[in-house]
Design a protein around this motif. Structure first.
Motif, PDB file in Angstrom:
ATOM      1  N   GLU A 195       0.922  -1.207  -0.050  1.00 30.17           N
ATOM      2  CA  GLU A 195      -0.141  -0.013   0.097  1.00 30.17           C
ATOM      3  C   GLU A 195       0.783   1.208   0.042  1.00 30.17           C
ATOM      4  OE1 GLU A 195      -2.501   2.783  -0.454  1.00 30.17           O
ATOM      5  OE2 GLU A 195      -3.041   0.618  -0.696  1.00 30.17           O
ATOM      6  N   VAL A 196       0.548   2.217  -0.976  1.00 31.94           N
ATOM      7  CA  VAL A 196       1.586   3.276  -1.196  1.00 31.94           C
ATOM      8  C   VAL A 196       1.341   4.457  -0.303  1.00 31.94           C
ATOM      9  CG1 VAL A 196       1.851   2.583  -3.700  1.00 31.94           C
ATOM     10  CG2 VAL A 196       0.037   4.171  -2.775  1.00 31.94           C
ATOM     11  N   ILE A 197       0.319   4.736   0.386  1.00 31.12           N
ATOM     12  CA  ILE A 197       0.373   5.709   1.268  1.00 31.12           C
ATOM     13  C   ILE A 197       1.130   5.736   2.653  1.00 31.12           C
ATOM     14  CG2 ILE A 197      -1.533   6.770   2.970  1.00 31.12           C
ATOM     15  CD1 ILE A 197      -3.586   6.684   1.032  1.00 31.12           C
ATOM     16  N   GLY A 198       1.267   4.671   3.016  1.00 29.33           N
ATOM     17  CA  GLY A 198       2.123   4.499   4.157  1.00 29.33           C
ATOM     18  C   GLY A 198       3.538   4.684   3.652  1.00 29.33           C
ATOM     19  N   GLN A 199       3.985   4.066   2.649  1.00 28.21           N
ATOM     20  CA  GLN A 199       5.299   4.214   2.172  1.00 28.21           C
ATOM     21  C   GLN A 199       5.572   5.812   1.782  1.00 28.21           C
ATOM     22  OE1 GLN A 199       5.198   1.649  -1.472  1.00 28.21           O
ATOM     23  NE2 GLN A 199       4.965  -0.170  -0.253  1.00 28.21           N
ATOM     24  N   LEU A 200       4.735   6.329   1.258  1.00 26.24           N
ATOM     25  CA  LEU A 200       4.920   7.723   0.880  1.00 26.24           C
ATOM     26  C   LEU A 200       5.216   8.630   1.920  1.00 26.24           C
ATOM     27  CD1 LEU A 200       2.282   8.325  -1.827  1.00 26.24           C
ATOM     28  CD2 LEU A 200       4.755   8.345  -2.350  1.00 26.24           C
ATOM     29  N   VAL A 201       4.442   8.603   3.084  1.00 27.00           N
ATOM     30  CA  VAL A 201       4.661   9.230   4.471  1.00 27.00           C
ATOM     31  C   VAL A 201       5.993   8.905   4.924  1.00 27.00           C
ATOM     32  CG1 VAL A 201       3.860   9.771   6.582  1.00 27.00           C
ATOM     33  CG2 VAL A 201       2.114   9.472   4.821  1.00 27.00           C
ATOM     34  N   LEU A 202       6.428   7.757   4.806  1.00 20.54           N
ATOM     35  CA  LEU A 202       7.870   7.338   5.466  1.00 20.54           C
ATOM     36  C   LEU A 202       8.985   7.933   4.642  1.00 20.54           C
ATOM     37  CD1 LEU A 202       9.296   5.997   7.395  1.00 20.54           C
ATOM     38  CD2 LEU A 202       9.495   3.923   6.416  1.00 20.54           C
ATOM     39  N   VAL A 203       8.740   8.111   3.260  1.00 19.24           N
ATOM     40  CA  VAL A 203       9.618   8.746   2.110  1.00 19.24           C
ATOM     41  C   VAL A 203       9.803  10.153   2.601  1.00 19.24           C
ATOM     42  CG1 VAL A 203       9.796   9.482  -0.106  1.00 19.24           C
ATOM     43  CG2 VAL A 203       9.520   7.035   0.321  1.00 19.24           C
ATOM     44  N   LEU A 204       8.646  10.702   2.944  1.00 18.82           N
ATOM     45  CA  LEU A 204       8.779  12.080   3.163  1.00 18.82           C
ATOM     46  C   LEU A 204       9.516  12.411   4.575  1.00 18.82           C
ATOM     47  CD1 LEU A 204       5.654  14.075   2.114  1.00 18.82           C
ATOM     48  CD2 LEU A 204       7.858  14.046   1.078  1.00 18.82           C
ATOM     49  N   ALA A 205       9.527  11.472   5.472  1.00 22.80           N
ATOM     50  CA  ALA A 205      10.202  11.677   6.888  1.00 22.80           C
ATOM     51  C   ALA A 205      11.487  11.555   6.376  1.00 22.80           C
ATOM     52  CB  ALA A 205       9.671  10.490   7.685  1.00 22.80           C
ATOM     53  N   LEU A 206      11.923  10.665   5.479  1.00 18.26           N
ATOM     54  CA  LEU A 206      13.425  10.408   5.382  1.00 18.26           C
ATOM     55  C   LEU A 206      13.676  11.681   4.688  1.00 18.26           C
ATOM     56  CD1 LEU A 206      15.747   8.627   4.653  1.00 18.26           C
ATOM     57  CD2 LEU A 206      14.852   8.197   2.247  1.00 18.26           C
ATOM     58  N   GLY A 207      13.318  12.322   3.769  1.00 19.14           N
ATOM     59  CA  GLY A 207      13.540  13.738   3.152  1.00 19.14           C
ATOM     60  C   GLY A 207      13.623  14.744   4.518  1.00 19.14           C
ATOM     61  N   THR A 208      12.929  14.778   5.618  1.00 16.57           N
ATOM     62  CA  THR A 208      12.926  15.534   6.536  1.00 16.57           C
ATOM     63  C   THR A 208      14.101  15.320   7.305  1.00 16.57           C
ATOM     64  OG1 THR A 208      10.690  15.541   6.666  1.00 16.57           O
ATOM     65  CG2 THR A 208      11.895  16.317   8.721  1.00 16.57           C
ATOM     66  N   VAL A 209      14.561  14.204   7.632  1.00 18.68           N
ATOM     67  CA  VAL A 209      15.877  13.825   8.360  1.00 18.68           C
ATOM     68  C   VAL A 209      16.970  14.361   7.553  1.00 18.68           C
ATOM     69  CG1 VAL A 209      14.856  12.190   9.759  1.00 18.68           C
ATOM     70  CG2 VAL A 209      16.040  11.488   7.675  1.00 18.68           C
ATOM     71  N   GLY A 210      16.759  14.283   6.327  1.00 17.33           N
ATOM     72  CA  GLY A 210      18.132  14.839   5.576  1.00 17.33           C
ATOM     73  C   GLY A 210      18.060  16.252   5.018  1.00 17.33           C
ATOM     74  N   THR A 211      16.883  17.019   5.353  1.00 19.03           N
ATOM     75  CA  THR A 211      16.656  18.428   5.184  1.00 19.03           C
ATOM     76  C   THR A 211      17.593  19.265   6.011  1.00 19.03           C
ATOM     77  OG1 THR A 211      14.838  17.975   4.046  1.00 19.03           O
ATOM     78  CG2 THR A 211      15.330  20.218   4.801  1.00 19.03           C
ATOM     79  N   PRO A 212      17.805  19.332   7.093  1.00 17.69           N
ATOM     80  CA  PRO A 212      18.348  19.963   7.982  1.00 17.69           C
ATOM     81  C   PRO A 212      19.986  20.286   7.801  1.00 17.69           C
ATOM     82  CG  PRO A 212      17.224  18.676   9.668  1.00 17.69           C
ATOM     83  CD  PRO A 212      16.934  18.240   8.304  1.00 17.69           C
ATOM     84  N   PHE A 213      20.575  19.250   7.099  1.00 14.52           N
ATOM     85  CA  PHE A 213      21.727  19.503   6.659  1.00 14.52           C
ATOM     86  C   PHE A 213      22.036  20.209   5.402  1.00 14.52           C
ATOM     87  CE2 PHE A 213      25.248  17.756   3.828  1.00 14.52           C
ATOM     88  CZ  PHE A 213      26.207  18.111   4.523  1.00 14.52           C
ATOM     89  N   ALA A 214      20.885  20.122   4.666  1.00 16.93           N
ATOM     90  CA  ALA A 214      20.987  21.094   3.466  1.00 16.93           C
ATOM     91  C   ALA A 214      20.747  22.508   3.646  1.00 16.93           C
ATOM     92  CB  ALA A 214      19.770  20.544   2.455  1.00 16.93           C
ATOM     93  N   ILE A 215      19.732  22.606   4.572  1.00  9.16           N
ATOM     94  CA  ILE A 215      19.599  24.035   5.151  1.00  9.16           C
ATOM     95  C   ILE A 215      20.986  24.711   5.940  1.00  9.16           C
ATOM     96  CG2 ILE A 215      18.231  25.294   6.810  1.00  9.16           C
ATOM     97  CD1 ILE A 215      15.973  23.385   6.439  1.00  9.16           C
ATOM     98  N   ALA A 216      21.522  23.858   6.722  1.00  6.29           N
ATOM     99  CA  ALA A 216      22.730  24.371   7.264  1.00  6.29           C
ATOM    100  C   ALA A 216      23.753  24.704   6.504  1.00  6.29           C
ATOM    101  CB  ALA A 216      23.283  23.070   8.191  1.00  6.29           C
ATOM    102  N   ILE A 217      23.915  23.791   5.463  1.00  2.00           N
ATOM    103  CA  ILE A 217      24.885  23.978   4.169  1.00  2.00           C
ATOM    104  C   ILE A 217      24.614  25.417   3.643  1.00  2.00           C
ATOM    105  CG2 ILE A 217      25.483  23.452   1.704  1.00  2.00           C
ATOM    106  CD1 ILE A 217      27.043  21.716   3.492  1.00  2.00           C
ATOM    107  N   VAL A 218      23.383  25.603   3.054  1.00  2.39           N
ATOM    108  CA  VAL A 218      22.880  26.880   2.540  1.00  2.39           C
ATOM    109  C   VAL A 218      23.179  28.136   3.468  1.00  2.39           C
ATOM    110  CG1 VAL A 218      21.125  28.340   1.617  1.00  2.39           C
ATOM    111  CG2 VAL A 218      21.254  25.808   1.025  1.00  2.39           C
ATOM    112  N   LEU A 219      22.814  28.230   4.573  1.00  2.00           N
ATOM    113  CA  LEU A 219      23.213  29.011   5.544  1.00  2.00           C
ATOM    114  C   LEU A 219      24.462  29.717   5.822  1.00  2.00           C
ATOM    115  CD1 LEU A 219      20.315  28.529   8.492  1.00  2.00           C
ATOM    116  CD2 LEU A 219      20.332  30.444   6.751  1.00  2.00           C
ATOM    117  N   TYR A 220      25.158  28.167   5.599  1.00  2.00           N
ATOM    118  CA  TYR A 220      26.871  28.505   5.775  1.00  2.00           C
ATOM    119  C   TYR A 220      27.357  29.353   4.753  1.00  2.00           C
ATOM    120  CZ  TYR A 220      31.599  27.284   6.569  1.00  2.00           C
ATOM    121  OH  TYR A 220      33.062  27.214   6.729  1.00  2.00           O
ATOM    122  N   LEU A 221      27.031  29.036   3.621  1.00  2.00           N
ATOM    123  CA  LEU A 221      27.705  29.502   2.360  1.00  2.00           C
ATOM    124  C   LEU A 221      27.000  30.955   2.192  1.00  2.00           C
ATOM    125  CD1 LEU A 221      27.192  26.629  -0.159  1.00  2.00           C
ATOM    126  CD2 LEU A 221      29.519  27.557   0.929  1.00  2.00           C
TER     127      LEU A 221
END
Length: 437
Positions: free
Chosen positions: A337-363
């Motif tokens: 069932e794709v709905i549960g998979q999709l929610v978890l995929v976005l959570a994966l993106g969320t845990v990876g996003t703070p690093f990207a934001i930190a990179i942008v702010l640093y630069l």
């Protein structure tokens, strides 16, 4: 007054015609994973997470604005800027972060596209996987960026109009909706909240922006146009899309164990017996646009890291784009069932996003880059870092409390590595500031 009005109207028309790069980000954000998170949030928690939905639109616009500033002020792709000012190791960490987050998302989105295609046509989902892989290769590797941009603008506009129309036939409890604007996080809501925010503030959206603007030839001279592009696509269009879906779901859905067809049937009173097919077509359309937009992101960063061109005029980039499109085909064989998979995929993106934001702010604050970020933009970026980091931490704590399966365990490990990298990066910036002082 008439002359001023005519000038203003002419400027608006000019901007609307010239917009584009941020609409690709909007098309990815307004995809099936965001839709699944919004539907799940409304069905399980009623109106309680409305504040997260509203916050996601502002946060998404702010994240894209910061990424836009970095891209325009440096007039380079983000990986090249990171490598020059932070070093090759940091550039590879960023590339790996994006490839993992976008790669996992690609497989699940392909599963969504093929599942919906199979339900509508009765043709095996695995055959659809091969067909959609071929379409991606021919469309993206063959026609390039402008094909994606045009499709994104048309689709996002159509989807927003459709969900705004649905608000007029749903009975919304305005009192409860108002209470949902008060920030609270109900038990079990961390994953869904992370999914909602992850749809708007996602590492793929942040990192792709410098490349899509380069594809359009935008420079610092186009700053006003680029700002309008971000506000129109992420704050207005994506914001309306998210709030409309959430309010419809919170007002009509009550089943915490949703499936795609189950959600369609529950929404039946809105559009009658055609509900199932309209829902599936909408979900499929959102998935197709996200599949196309997401496909171009990892090749952008990998090509930049390898010193290749980032347009289809460079054969190496074209082949890289085609390869990533082909690698998405196994997603059709995932099943489930794709709905549960999709929610978890976005959570994966969320845990990876703070690093990207930190990179942008640093630069944006590094003296060697010369971007000179404003105090207001820095405060907004730090707030964005705190919110995304807090939701990611809540998700990790919730996973520890409930236990792990293979996928959530990998997300947890991914979160720990990137959290460590983010802390090291922030420490490095503080040391540099102290040395300069």
């Amino acid at each position: 007054m008439t002359i001023e009005y005519s000038r203003a109207a002419g400027t608006v028309r000019k901007y609307l015609g010239a917009m584009g790069p941020s609409w690709i980000a909007g098309a990815i954000a307004a995809g099936p994973a965001t839709m699944a998170s919004l539907i799940t949030a409304g069905a399980i928690f009623d109106y309680q997470l409305l504040w997260v939905v509203v916050l996601s639109a502002f946060a998404g616009a702010l994240a894209q604005y910061l990424a836009m500033r970095l891209g325009l002020l440096t007039e380079r792709g983000i990986v090249g800027v990171v490598e020059e000012h932070l070093g090759e190791t940091w550039a590879w960490i960023l590339v790996a972060d994006v490839v993992i987050a976008a790669g996992v998302a690609q497989l699940v989105i392909m599963n969504t596209v093929t599942s919906v295609s199979a339900t509508i046509t009765g043709i095996d989902a695995r055959l659809w996987g091969v067909a959609w892989g071929a379409i991606l290769v021919l469309g993206l590797a063959g026609r390039g960026y402008r094909f994606v941009e045009l499709f994104a603008k048309l689709l996002v506009t159509a989807v927003v109009l459709a969900f705004v129309a649905s608000l007029f036939v749903v009975s919304i409890d305005l009192g409860q909706a108002g209470q949902g604007l008060t920030p609270t996080l109900p038990g079990g809501g961390a994953l869904v909240a992370a999914g909602i925010l992850g749809g708007a503030v996602h590492i793929t959206l942040i990192t792709m922006h410098s490349y899509t603007m380069r594809a359009r030839g935008w420079t610092e001279r186009d700053y006003d146009l680029a700002t309008a592009d971000v506000l129109a696509s992420m704050l207005i269009a994506f914001g309306i899309y998210s709030v409309a879906i959430f309010l419809v779901s919170a007002s009509t859905l009550t089943d915490p164990d949703l499936t795609t067809v189950g959600a369609a049937q529950a929404l039946g009173p809105l559009v009658g017996p055609a509900a199932k097919w309209l829902f599936l077509l909408g979900l499929g359309g959102a998935a197709v646009s996200t599949l196309g937009g997401n496909t171009i992101v990892p090749p952008f960063l990998v090509a930049d890291k390898l010193g290749w061109g980032t347009t289809v005029e460079d054969t190496r980039y074209r082949m890289l784009l085609a390869a990533f499109a082909v690698l998405s085909v196994p997603g059709a064989f995932i099943g489930g069932e794709v709905i549960g998979q999709l929610v978890l995929v976005l959570a994966l993106g969320t845990v990876g996003t703070p690093f990207a934001i930190a990179i942008v702010l640093y630069l944006l604050n590094a003296e060697s880059v010369g971007a000179s970020n404003s105090t207001l933009a820095n405060l907004g970026g730090l707030a964005l870092l705190a919110v995304s980091g807090g939701l990611a931490a809540n998700f990790v704590r919730e996973q520890i409390a409930t236990g792990f399966d293979l996928l959530s365990g990998l997300v947890f490990a991914f979160a720990l590595v990137l959290a460590a990298a983010t802390l090291v990066l922030l420490g490095q910036y503080v040391r540099e500031e102290v040395t300069l002082a």
